[in-house]
Scaffold this motif. Structure first.
Motif, PDB file in Angstrom:
ATOM      1  N   LEU A   1      47.836 -30.135  89.168  1.00 62.19           N
ATOM      2  CA  LEU A   1      48.417 -31.211  88.366  1.00 62.19           C
ATOM      3  C   LEU A   1      49.640 -30.738  87.595  1.00 62.19           C
ATOM      4  O   LEU A   1      49.729 -29.576  87.203  1.00 62.19           O
ATOM      5  CB  LEU A   1      47.386 -31.744  87.364  1.00 62.19           C
ATOM      6  CG  LEU A   1      46.141 -32.411  87.921  1.00 62.19           C
ATOM      7  CD1 LEU A   1      45.216 -32.799  86.773  1.00 62.19           C
ATOM      8  CD2 LEU A   1      46.496 -33.612  88.753  1.00 62.19           C
ATOM      9  N   LYS A   2      50.551 -31.648  87.379  1.00 58.34           N
ATOM     10  CA  LYS A   2      51.711 -31.412  86.513  1.00 58.34           C
ATOM     11  C   LYS A   2      51.413 -32.044  85.157  1.00 58.34           C
ATOM     12  O   LYS A   2      50.670 -33.025  85.075  1.00 58.34           O
ATOM     13  CB  LYS A   2      52.965 -32.064  87.106  1.00 58.34           C
ATOM     14  CG  LYS A   2      53.327 -31.569  88.478  1.00 58.34           C
ATOM     15  CD  LYS A   2      53.940 -30.205  88.398  1.00 58.34           C
ATOM     16  CE  LYS A   2      54.420 -29.794  89.785  1.00 58.34           C
ATOM     17  NZ  LYS A   2      54.356 -28.390  89.999  1.00 58.34           N
ATOM     18  N   PRO A   3      52.004 -31.520  84.080  1.00 57.94           N
ATOM     19  CA  PRO A   3      51.793 -32.146  82.768  1.00 57.94           C
ATOM     20  C   PRO A   3      52.263 -33.596  82.762  1.00 57.94           C
ATOM     21  O   PRO A   3      53.356 -33.910  83.226  1.00 57.94           O
ATOM     22  CB  PRO A   3      52.643 -31.295  81.827  1.00 57.94           C
ATOM     23  CG  PRO A   3      52.761 -29.978  82.505  1.00 57.94           C
ATOM     24  CD  PRO A   3      52.792 -30.295  83.975  1.00 57.94           C
ATOM     25  N   VAL A   4      51.411 -34.483  82.269  1.00 50.67           N
ATOM     26  CA  VAL A   4      51.708 -35.915  82.214  1.00 50.67           C
ATOM     27  C   VAL A   4      52.443 -36.249  80.923  1.00 50.67           C
ATOM     28  O   VAL A   4      53.311 -37.104  80.898  1.00 50.67           O
ATOM     29  CB  VAL A   4      50.394 -36.725  82.318  1.00 50.67           C
ATOM     30  CG1 VAL A   4      50.649 -38.208  82.186  1.00 50.67           C
ATOM     31  CG2 VAL A   4      49.690 -36.420  83.623  1.00 50.67           C
TER      32      VAL A   4
ATOM     33  N   GLY B   1      56.064 -33.330  67.237  1.00 50.07           N
ATOM     34  CA  GLY B   1      54.606 -33.243  67.117  1.00 50.07           C
ATOM     35  C   GLY B   1      53.911 -34.477  67.641  1.00 50.07           C
ATOM     36  O   GLY B   1      54.372 -35.129  68.573  1.00 50.07           O
ATOM     37  N   LEU B   2      52.792 -34.808  67.019  1.00 52.42           N
ATOM     38  CA  LEU B   2      51.976 -35.936  67.465  1.00 52.42           C
ATOM     39  C   LEU B   2      52.474 -37.238  66.835  1.00 52.42           C
ATOM     40  O   LEU B   2      51.849 -37.798  65.944  1.00 52.42           O
ATOM     41  CB  LEU B   2      50.501 -35.706  67.114  1.00 52.42           C
ATOM     42  CG  LEU B   2      49.816 -34.571  67.865  1.00 52.42           C
ATOM     43  CD1 LEU B   2      48.401 -34.369  67.357  1.00 52.42           C
ATOM     44  CD2 LEU B   2      49.811 -34.849  69.351  1.00 52.42           C
ATOM     45  N   SER B   3      53.572 -37.721  67.326  1.00 50.77           N
ATOM     46  CA  SER B   3      54.128 -38.984  66.835  1.00 50.77           C
ATOM     47  C   SER B   3      53.316 -40.146  67.406  1.00 50.77           C
ATOM     48  O   SER B   3      52.501 -39.973  68.312  1.00 50.77           O
ATOM     49  CB  SER B   3      55.593 -39.118  67.255  1.00 50.77           C
ATOM     50  OG  SER B   3      55.689 -39.217  68.659  1.00 50.77           O
ATOM     51  N   LYS B   4      53.546 -41.334  66.878  1.00 54.47           N
ATOM     52  CA  LYS B   4      52.842 -42.520  67.372  1.00 54.47           C
ATOM     53  C   LYS B   4      53.117 -42.746  68.849  1.00 54.47           C
ATOM     54  O   LYS B   4      52.227 -43.114  69.604  1.00 54.47           O
ATOM     55  CB  LYS B   4      53.242 -43.756  66.574  1.00 54.47           C
ATOM     56  CG  LYS B   4      52.684 -43.793  65.181  1.00 54.47           C
ATOM     57  CD  LYS B   4      53.074 -45.073  64.475  1.00 54.47           C
ATOM     58  CE  LYS B   4      52.530 -45.077  63.064  1.00 54.47           C
ATOM     59  NZ  LYS B   4      52.854 -46.308  62.350  1.00 54.47           N
ATOM     60  N   ALA B   5      54.359 -42.518  69.260  1.00 55.33           N
ATOM     61  CA  ALA B   5      54.729 -42.713  70.661  1.00 55.33           C
ATOM     62  C   ALA B   5      53.985 -41.734  71.572  1.00 55.33           C
ATOM     63  O   ALA B   5      53.499 -42.117  72.642  1.00 55.33           O
ATOM     64  CB  ALA B   5      56.234 -42.553  70.835  1.00 55.33           C
ATOM     65  N   VAL B   6      53.873 -40.489  71.147  1.00 54.48           N
ATOM     66  CA  VAL B   6      53.163 -39.483  71.942  1.00 54.48           C
ATOM     67  C   VAL B   6      51.683 -39.828  72.023  1.00 54.48           C
ATOM     68  O   VAL B   6      51.072 -39.772  73.096  1.00 54.48           O
ATOM     69  CB  VAL B   6      53.374 -38.071  71.353  1.00 54.48           C
ATOM     70  CG1 VAL B   6      52.434 -37.062  71.991  1.00 54.48           C
ATOM     71  CG2 VAL B   6      54.810 -37.630  71.520  1.00 54.48           C
ATOM     72  N   LEU B   7      51.091 -40.214  70.909  1.00 53.71           N
ATOM     73  CA  LEU B   7      49.679 -40.584  70.902  1.00 53.71           C
ATOM     74  C   LEU B   7      49.417 -41.786  71.802  1.00 53.71           C
ATOM     75  O   LEU B   7      48.416 -41.836  72.521  1.00 53.71           O
ATOM     76  CB  LEU B   7      49.203 -40.859  69.477  1.00 53.71           C
ATOM     77  CG  LEU B   7      49.165 -39.636  68.562  1.00 53.71           C
ATOM     78  CD1 LEU B   7      48.885 -40.057  67.134  1.00 53.71           C
ATOM     79  CD2 LEU B   7      48.131 -38.632  69.046  1.00 53.71           C
ATOM     80  N   ARG B   8      50.320 -42.750  71.782  1.00 51.46           N
ATOM     81  CA  ARG B   8      50.179 -43.927  72.642  1.00 51.46           C
ATOM     82  C   ARG B   8      50.271 -43.534  74.113  1.00 51.46           C
ATOM     83  O   ARG B   8      49.510 -44.022  74.941  1.00 51.46           O
ATOM     84  CB  ARG B   8      51.255 -44.961  72.291  1.00 51.46           C
ATOM     85  CG  ARG B   8      51.216 -46.197  73.140  1.00 51.46           C
ATOM     86  CD  ARG B   8      50.004 -47.050  72.820  1.00 51.46           C
ATOM     87  NE  ARG B   8      50.032 -48.232  73.666  1.00 51.46           N
ATOM     88  CZ  ARG B   8      48.979 -48.772  74.213  1.00 51.46           C
ATOM     89  NH1 ARG B   8      47.789 -48.276  73.969  1.00 51.46           N
ATOM     90  NH2 ARG B   8      49.079 -49.817  74.972  1.00 51.46           N
ATOM     91  N   GLU B   9      51.181 -42.630  74.440  1.00 55.20           N
ATOM     92  CA  GLU B   9      51.340 -42.176  75.824  1.00 55.20           C
ATOM     93  C   GLU B   9      50.094 -41.422  76.297  1.00 55.20           C
ATOM     94  O   GLU B   9      49.654 -41.580  77.430  1.00 55.20           O
ATOM     95  CB  GLU B   9      52.578 -41.289  75.950  1.00 55.20           C
ATOM     96  CG  GLU B   9      52.928 -40.942  77.360  1.00 55.20           C
ATOM     97  CD  GLU B   9      53.274 -42.137  78.226  1.00 55.20           C
ATOM     98  OE1 GLU B   9      52.958 -42.102  79.432  1.00 55.20           O
ATOM     99  OE2 GLU B   9      53.846 -43.115  77.703  1.00 55.20           O
ATOM    100  N   ILE B  10      49.511 -40.614  75.415  1.00 55.34           N
ATOM    101  CA  ILE B  10      48.270 -39.899  75.760  1.00 55.34           C
ATOM    102  C   ILE B  10      47.155 -40.903  76.007  1.00 55.34           C
ATOM    103  O   ILE B  10      46.394 -40.783  76.978  1.00 55.34           O
ATOM    104  CB  ILE B  10      47.891 -38.903  74.649  1.00 55.34           C
ATOM    105  CG1 ILE B  10      48.922 -37.774  74.594  1.00 55.34           C
ATOM    106  CG2 ILE B  10      46.488 -38.350  74.866  1.00 55.34           C
ATOM    107  CD1 ILE B  10      48.781 -36.863  73.394  1.00 55.34           C
ATOM    108  N   GLU B  11      47.062 -41.915  75.144  1.00 54.79           N
ATOM    109  CA  GLU B  11      46.031 -42.943  75.304  1.00 54.79           C
ATOM    110  C   GLU B  11      46.187 -43.656  76.643  1.00 54.79           C
ATOM    111  O   GLU B  11      45.215 -43.836  77.389  1.00 54.79           O
ATOM    112  CB  GLU B  11      46.116 -43.943  74.157  1.00 54.79           C
ATOM    113  CG  GLU B  11      45.076 -45.036  74.221  1.00 54.79           C
ATOM    114  CD  GLU B  11      45.195 -46.013  73.063  1.00 54.79           C
ATOM    115  OE1 GLU B  11      44.326 -46.886  72.974  1.00 54.79           O
ATOM    116  OE2 GLU B  11      46.136 -45.907  72.266  1.00 54.79           O
ATOM    117  N   LEU B  12      47.403 -44.063  76.974  1.00 55.60           N
ATOM    118  CA  LEU B  12      47.645 -44.752  78.241  1.00 55.60           C
ATOM    119  C   LEU B  12      47.345 -43.848  79.439  1.00 55.60           C
ATOM    120  O   LEU B  12      46.759 -44.291  80.435  1.00 55.60           O
ATOM    121  CB  LEU B  12      49.096 -45.243  78.319  1.00 55.60           C
ATOM    122  CG  LEU B  12      49.464 -46.385  77.392  1.00 55.60           C
ATOM    123  CD1 LEU B  12      50.968 -46.637  77.444  1.00 55.60           C
ATOM    124  CD2 LEU B  12      48.695 -47.648  77.753  1.00 55.60           C
TER     125      LEU B  12
END
Length: 90
Positions: free
Chosen positions: A18-21, A28-39
């Motif tokens: 796998l490649k990093p998604v 850091g853990l911005s709202k956008a990054v957290l949302r992308e991890i959730e999706l």
């Protein structure tokens, strides 16, 4: 349910190609990054995350925060790459 060593071994094998998604940068853990991890976790049970721009302790803390927040399990963390797993509800 915590992952057994056998399960972790199997997941590491699956995750090897796998490649990093998601990449976490200096912000850091911005709202956008957290949302992308959730999706991404909704679509993939197993995923890699690249944690850049942080020292070792900060990376460990970010990974722990991600796992706690999204009810995921850390399979493996090597350097700047973390492999996490969350069982799909289906």
């Amino acid at each position: 349910m915590p992952l057994t060593e056998k399960m972790k071994h199997d997941l590491r094998g699956r995750g090897h190609t796998l490649k990093p998604v998601v990449s976490i940068g200096n912000a850091g853990l911005s709202k956008a990054v957290l949302r992308e991890i959730e999706l991404s976790l909704e679509h993939h049970e197993l995923m890699k995350i690249k944690v850049g721009g942080a020292e070792r302790d900060e990376r460990k803390q970010m990974i722990a925060t991600i796992c706690d927040r999204f009810d995921a399990e850390l399979v493996q963390a090597i350097g700047h790459i973390a492999l996490i797993y969350r069982k799909h509800p289906d």
